[in-house]
Write an enzyme that holds these catalytic residues in place. Structure first.
Site, PDB file in Angstrom:
ATOM      1  N   ASP A  88       0.851  -1.190   0.000  1.00 38.85           N
ATOM      2  CA  ASP A  88       0.000   0.000   0.000  1.00 38.85           C
ATOM      3  C   ASP A  88       0.882   1.233   0.000  1.00 38.85           C
ATOM      4  O   ASP A  88       1.806   1.346   0.817  1.00 38.85           O
ATOM      5  CB  ASP A  88      -0.914   0.010   1.227  1.00 38.85           C
ATOM      6  CG  ASP A  88      -1.919   1.165   1.164  1.00 38.85           C
ATOM      7  OD1 ASP A  88      -2.740   1.172   0.227  1.00 38.85           O
ATOM      8  OD2 ASP A  88      -1.872   2.049   2.035  1.00 38.85           O
ATOM      9  N   ASP A 461     -31.256 -32.514 -25.925  1.00 36.17           N
ATOM     10  CA  ASP A 461     -32.099 -31.895 -24.897  1.00 36.17           C
ATOM     11  C   ASP A 461     -33.562 -32.043 -25.302  1.00 36.17           C
ATOM     12  O   ASP A 461     -33.883 -32.484 -26.413  1.00 36.17           O
ATOM     13  CB  ASP A 461     -31.730 -30.420 -24.720  1.00 36.17           C
ATOM     14  CG  ASP A 461     -31.936 -29.956 -23.277  1.00 36.17           C
ATOM     15  OD1 ASP A 461     -32.919 -30.390 -22.648  1.00 36.17           O
ATOM     16  OD2 ASP A 461     -31.117 -29.160 -22.779  1.00 36.17           O
ATOM     17  N   GLY A 486     -34.738 -34.945 -27.432  1.00 39.67           N
ATOM     18  CA  GLY A 486     -34.992 -36.193 -26.722  1.00 39.67           C
ATOM     19  C   GLY A 486     -34.866 -36.002 -25.222  1.00 39.67           C
ATOM     20  O   GLY A 486     -34.383 -34.976 -24.738  1.00 39.67           O
ATOM     21  N   PHE A 488     -33.130 -37.588 -21.922  1.00 37.56           N
ATOM     22  CA  PHE A 488     -32.047 -38.522 -21.633  1.00 37.56           C
ATOM     23  C   PHE A 488     -32.431 -39.588 -20.604  1.00 37.56           C
ATOM     24  O   PHE A 488     -31.674 -40.533 -20.378  1.00 37.56           O
ATOM     25  CB  PHE A 488     -30.746 -37.816 -21.223  1.00 37.56           C
ATOM     26  CG  PHE A 488     -30.839 -36.784 -20.118  1.00 37.56           C
ATOM     27  CD1 PHE A 488     -31.385 -37.086 -18.887  1.00 37.56           C
ATOM     28  CD2 PHE A 488     -30.334 -35.500 -20.327  1.00 37.56           C
ATOM     29  CE1 PHE A 488     -31.436 -36.154 -17.875  1.00 37.56           C
ATOM     30  CE2 PHE A 488     -30.384 -34.551 -19.310  1.00 37.56           C
ATOM     31  CZ  PHE A 488     -30.934 -34.875 -18.078  1.00 37.56           C
ATOM     32  N   ARG A 503     -23.448 -29.480 -15.081  1.00 37.96           N
ATOM     33  CA  ARG A 503     -24.459 -28.964 -14.163  1.00 37.96           C
ATOM     34  C   ARG A 503     -25.765 -29.773 -14.260  1.00 37.96           C
ATOM     35  O   ARG A 503     -26.856 -29.216 -14.283  1.00 37.96           O
ATOM     36  CB  ARG A 503     -24.728 -27.481 -14.411  1.00 37.96           C
ATOM     37  CG  ARG A 503     -23.497 -26.605 -14.261  1.00 37.96           C
ATOM     38  CD  ARG A 503     -23.780 -25.139 -14.521  1.00 37.96           C
ATOM     39  NE  ARG A 503     -24.463 -24.544 -13.372  1.00 37.96           N
ATOM     40  CZ  ARG A 503     -25.681 -24.017 -13.420  1.00 37.96           C
ATOM     41  NH1 ARG A 503     -26.356 -24.016 -14.549  1.00 37.96           N
ATOM     42  NH2 ARG A 503     -26.231 -23.492 -12.343  1.00 37.96           N
TER      43      ARG A 503
END
Length: 594
Positions: A88, A461, A486, A488, A503
């Protein structure tokens, strides 16, 4: 040169500079030091009245900066540095400490007080040795300061304002930069010139030499002797044990820090809602189109009240989402900071606006019922949204078109800032085709295709998601990224050398997770891979907090450590070949079917 033998001692060590100052970075890099930059989050709000001398304030600030980074990195960055350097720099004249000016008028006040006078420039430096801890468990710290005397010429009003209008004073201690235009204001310098620039390199090198070449205690069992002042330096070196140089003030200092931490946690929800509101109103997009607008101009454009707009802008200013200048008229004018430009503009490549809206509209209502969630151990979708389903994903996918689009924008924006780190975590050249299960808008698939030119990627998806892809198509390379509709859990999985789950697993119950992994295992022959991307908890389940806080939504799924994911995948004949803590929002694990 004393630094040369020190560099060999630092080989293989993680050295961190707890400062974003480009001047300090340049000084240390020019000296040949290899280090990472992790700017400190320590708020420089120490009460200057508590320090008998200016250099004590600079040293304490440097120490707190370094300690904040040393304590944060093991939790947030998932790695422990060997050395953290904090610094600093302040200017002192007539016993008054001058830091960075708040605005042009403040710069004028500072520079006027320096005109025709000799003043002192102090840089406090703290070196935190993270792997050396006394018996009480805190870090060993070496701290010192350097003082350089500088005299300004007598400055005319015209010269003062010409320099202030250049913009250079605004991020400099004392309101000037000696290495640039500010050098024209200086009559003489007595002492270390680089200290005035921002870092006392010579003194720092001597301290490193003392730590690594003379004391010999870093690798042995003997306790180091207390350092003494370094000859020829105007500063003093001091080694401290835990956290403070003066033990007398330790209790009050620690109490103050603890109180500040609790207050910050208590006020956290206010900061989040201020961010959400500013994004929803379009504050950042407006200020990008019309920078330097005042509160009245912003209120007029947003059709909001002047009182409310002014207070929202001031709140965003305090959160460092905005910056302000005060022109001659005296009314603050607001602009976006670099942080906002990067993440809070609708057209920014790393825009998080979609995810911010999701947090505001979906996550915030859930956490408003957290007490009920904890008492019942169940999600609060019924209370928050009048929904019987516990699955926000299915709700979003099968409700209105607008709701589907909002949800996809949220997933798209978070993937924009995490996709590249995951895609480049491992060498995937052995895999020529990949399938991103639940890949939503294809952002991860795009990053995979960019990072691995020989790979083609299929996004798999729900049909309700795939039909919305044209809204996001502009960023998708058409030749190597394709979309297949589709479920999963129900439909046949597309053939691929590598399956991607980003995710996904944390959202589902153990039963559903095992079912999905079983389907992937059945689709894989030996040698094919699975790339998993999640937040990996620490083994002790003490962090990272973003994963543990996310778990409070009380969904059917749960957060896991890397070891727990590895054990889970092993039960389906997948062996871990690599784990990568990316330092980003998501971590990565590569597994191979055996």
């Amino acid at each position: 040169m004393v630094l040369n033998p020190v560099i060999s001692k630092l080989a293989g060590k993680l050295v961190v500079l707890a400062s974003a100052s480009p001047r300090r970075l340049e000084i240390l890099r020019n000296a040949g030091l290899r280090f990472e930059v992790v700017p400190s989050w320590f708020k420089e709000t120490l009460d200057k009245r508590l320090f008998k001398a200016p250099h004590q304030y600079a040293v304490e600030t440097a120490k707190q900066k370094a300690l904040e980074v040393a304590r944060r990195m093991p939790c947030n960055h998932l790695k422990t540095p060997d050395i953290v350097i904090g610094a600093d720099t302040i200017v002192s004249v007539d016993g008054v400490i001058l830091e960075k000016p708040r605005d042009k008028q403040d710069a004028y006040r500072m520079l006027s007080s320096l005109s025709g006078k000799e003043h002192s420039v102090f840089t406090g430096v703290a070196v935190v040795l993270c792997h050396e801890k006394p018996n009480d468990g805190d870090y060993r710290i070496v701290e010192f300061y350097e003082e350089t005397k500088v005299k300004f010429a007598d400055l005319s009003e015209d010269m003062l304002w010409e320099y202030i209008d250049s913009g250079e004073p605004m991020d400099k201690a004392g309101g000037y930069g000696i290495q640039a235009l500010g050098g024209m204001l200086v009559e003489y310098v007595r002492g270390d010139f680089l200290n005035v620039v921002g870092f006392p390199l010579n003194h720092f090198c001597k301290q490193l030499d003392r730590i690594y070449n003379r004391q010999g205690s870093c690798d042995g069992d003997a306790a180091p002797s207390p350092p003494t002042p370094v000859d020829g330096s105007s500063g003093r070196a001091e080694e401290t044990g835990p956290a403070t140089a003066s033990r007398g003030c330790e209790d009050s200092d620690e109490a103050g820090k603890d109180l500040a931490k609790i207050i910050q946690l208590m006020d956290g929800f206010k900061a989040s809602k201020a961010l959400f509101t500013a994004c929803k109103l379009g504050v950042f997009d407006l200020l990008q189109r019309r920078p330097a607008s005042d509160a009245a101009q912003v209120a007029l454009q947003l059709e909001t009240s002047l009182k409310g707009t002014r207070r929202l802008l001031e709140a965003c200013l305090s959160l460092q989402l905005l910056k302000s200048t005060i022109p001659d008229c005296g009314t603050p004018a607001y602009e976006n900071t670099e942080l906002s430009k990067r993440f809070l503009l609708s057209d920014a490549p790393s825009s998080l606006l979609g995810y911010v809206a999701h947090c505001d509209d979906s996550v915030w209502p859930l956490f408003s019922h957290l007490e009920s969630a904890v008492r019942e151990g169940a999600h609060q979708h019924r209370r928050a949204f009048c929904s019987k389903s516990g699955d926000l994903f299915q709700d979003a996918a099968y409700s209105s078109r607008e709701a589907k689009l909002k949800f996809m924008k949220a997933m798209h924006s978070i993937a924009q800032v995490t996709g590249r780190a995951v895609a480049t975590a491992f060498d995937l050249s052995a895999f020529k085709s990949a399938c991103d299960l639940g890949g939503c808008t294809g952002t991860m698939a795009v990053e995979m295709a960019r990072a691995h030119p020989g790979m083609s990627v299929t996004v798999f998806d729900l049909a309700a998601v795939v039909e919305m892809i044209p809204h996001f198509q502009s960023s998708t390379p058409q030749d190597r990224v394709t979309f297949v509709a589709g479920d999963f859990f129900k439909d046949a999985l597309p053939k691929a050398d590598l399956y991607i789950l980003s995710r996904i697993l944390h959202d589902w119950s153990d039963e559903r997770v095992h079912f999905l992994l079983g389907r992937i295992a059945d689709a894989c022959t030996p040698g094919r891979g699975l790339l998993l991307s999640e937040i990996f908890l620490e083994r002790s389940r003490t962090g990272p907090s973003r994963g543990l806080l996310q778990a409070l939504s009380m969904g059917d799924g749960r957060q896991r450590s890397a070891d727990e994911y590895a054990l889970l995948l092993k039960s389906h004949a997948f062996v871990v070949s690599g784990i990568k803590q990316t330092g980003d929002l998501l971590d990565a694990m590569l597994c191979v079917k055996v």
